[in-house]
Design an enzyme around this catalytic site. Structure first.
Site, short mmCIF file in Angstrom:
data_model
loop_
_atom_site.label_atom_id
_atom_site.label_comp_id
_atom_site.label_asym_id
_atom_site.label_seq_id
_atom_site.Cartn_x
_atom_site.Cartn_y
_atom_site.Cartn_z
N LYS A 81 0.82 -1.22 0.00
CA LYS A 81 0.00 0.00 0.00
C LYS A 81 0.85 1.26 0.00
CE LYS A 81 -4.06 -2.03 2.11
NZ LYS A 81 -5.01 -2.02 3.24
N ASN A 126 -5.47 -0.55 14.54
CA ASN A 126 -5.32 -1.34 15.76
C ASN A 126 -4.94 -0.50 16.97
OD1 ASN A 126 -2.21 -1.79 16.31
ND2 ASN A 126 -2.55 -1.79 14.09
N PHE A 127 -5.37 -1.01 18.10
CA PHE A 127 -5.24 -0.32 19.37
C PHE A 127 -3.78 -0.12 19.78
CE2 PHE A 127 -4.96 -0.66 24.01
CZ PHE A 127 -5.74 0.42 24.37
N CYS A 166 -4.76 13.19 26.81
CA CYS A 166 -4.27 12.31 25.75
C CYS A 166 -5.18 11.09 25.64
CB CYS A 166 -2.82 11.90 26.01
SG CYS A 166 -2.62 10.60 27.24
N CYS A 169 -5.54 9.08 28.80
CA CYS A 169 -6.44 9.68 29.81
C CYS A 169 -7.90 9.28 29.57
CB CYS A 169 -6.38 11.20 29.74
SG CYS A 169 -4.85 11.98 30.23
N CYS A 181 -11.62 -3.08 14.82
CA CYS A 181 -11.75 -4.27 13.99
C CYS A 181 -12.66 -4.00 12.81
CB CYS A 181 -12.32 -5.37 14.85
SG CYS A 181 -11.83 -6.96 14.26
N CYS A 240 -1.35 10.58 34.66
CA CYS A 240 -1.39 9.74 33.44
C CYS A 240 0.04 9.29 33.08
CB CYS A 240 -1.99 10.55 32.29
SG CYS A 240 -1.87 9.71 30.70
N CYS A 243 0.90 11.33 29.69
CA CYS A 243 0.96 12.81 29.60
C CYS A 243 0.99 13.48 30.96
CB CYS A 243 -0.19 13.35 28.75
SG CYS A 243 -1.79 13.36 29.59
ZN ZN Z 1 -2.88 11.33 29.36
#
Ligand code: ZN
Length: 339
Positions: A81, A126-127, A166, A169, A181, A240, A243
């Site tokens: 791609k 994807n995560f 972010c 968070c 997915c 966090c 961040c």
């Molecule tokens: Zn954060």
């Protein structure tokens, strides 16, 4: 004088001054699927200075319904791609420098070229990669725009380090993990809507009009006619890990751990060697051609069909094993034919 950008310059919030800023900016897009091809085309048409696009996959027929830079020939030849996108983008605007990488968007690889980037656009599926992008954005103080879609549902959020919460968070409050997915299918307008949000926010960042940023998390469902926008300011966490006051960037520590990955909705597993290698694809194709299976190759990859599986090997030693969701089955095939 070319009047190529005249309509954009007539738009008073950009103007010729904004256009000049856009011309000097470098946008990094992670993923060259539906969202990535959509925003890449828009940014390149808008006249950015440089675009870097990263993708680990190759073009398939099922992509053509919504991945707007690709053509039938790309799917026939299984062109990576990133390569097909670069070729098309060069045809659209020769003034833009296009850099394309056929590789996994892992932490160490993105860190290697993020330093002179002005904006990161999330177009991944994807995560894990999103959380890596989130940490990189914080570590290098680069704005990034989250975007995801499935079916007729889409979501987007703009993250400015030091200003907004972010993605980490928001994890407890926003259903981000489930939206990765493509098994539920998708219609192309969903993609275009998320792209519209991402590129609009991106242009504001490129012209440094931070005041006009949306500042809210937006989501919509085009089929059930819903549109929501949520204030998330209060979700910023002082502690966090990405961040907060003492960030540890937890997702950057995983750099050497994810060697195998199940590709969402694809019935496919990706396997990466412990460190990148430079493979002789011609030699590999010759070896495989002596076995009982079907070999095809292009300059970027070798494809080998054996039984119900397609094994695809890239130059850097990374392989996609199609036809299984079992990592152990994929590994066995990988070592049997490529090991
Ligand atoms: Zn954060």
């Amino acid at each position: 004088m070319s009047n190529r950008y005249s309509r954009q310059e007539l738009f008073s919030s950009i103007g010729s001054e904004g256009q000049e800023k856009i011309r000097k900016k470098h946008v990094l897009i992670i993923g060259a699927g539906a969202l990535g091809t959509g925003s890449a085309e828009s940014f390149v048409r808008a006249g950015i200075g440089k675009l870097t696009i990263v993708d680990r996959d190759y073009v398939e027929w099922s992509n053509l319904q919504r991945q707007q830079l690709y053509e039938e020939e790309d799917a026939k030849q299984r062109i990576p791609k990133a390569v097909a996108a670069k070729r098309r983008l060069n045809q659209i605007n020769t003034d833009v420098e296009i850099q394309a990488f056929v590789q996994d968007a892992s932490a160490s690889e993105i860190e290697a070229f993020v330093k002179d980037v002005d904006l990161i656009v999330d177009a991944t599926d994807n995560f894990d990669t999103r959380m890596i992008l989130n940490d990189i954005s914080q570590k290098y103080q680069k704005p990034w725009i989250y975007g995801a879609c499935v079916g007729s549902y889409g979501i987007s959020y703009t993250i400015i380090p030091g200003k907004t919460p972010c993605l980490n968070c928001l994890l407890d409050s926003v259903p981000i993990g489930g939206l990765t997915c493509d098994t539920a299918g998708i219609i192309s307008p969903t993609v275009q809507m998320v792209v519209a949000y991402q590129v609009s926010e991106g242009l504001k960042i490129l012209v440094e009009d931070y005041e006009s940023l949306r500042k809210k998390l937006v989501s919509f469902d085009l089929w059930s006619n819903q549109h929501t926008s949520i204030s998330v300011d209060k979700l910023k966490k002082a502690n966090c890990p990405s961040c907060g006051q003492k960030p540890i960037y937890p997702y950057l520590d995983y750099r050497n751990q994810t060697k195998t990955a199940l590709l969402c909705g694809r019935d496919s597993v990706q396997i990466r060697p412990p460190s990148p290698v430079e493979l002789d694809l011609e030699k590999l194709a010759q070896t495989l051609s002596k076995l009982d299976g079907k070999v095809e190759r292009n300059p970027y990859l070798v494809s080998f069909i054996v039984g119900n599986h397609r094994l695809v090997m890239f130059k850097d030693g990374r392989a996609l094993i199609h036809g299984t969701k079992e990592i152990e089955v994929a590994k066995t095939l990988y070592y049997r034919y490529f090991g």
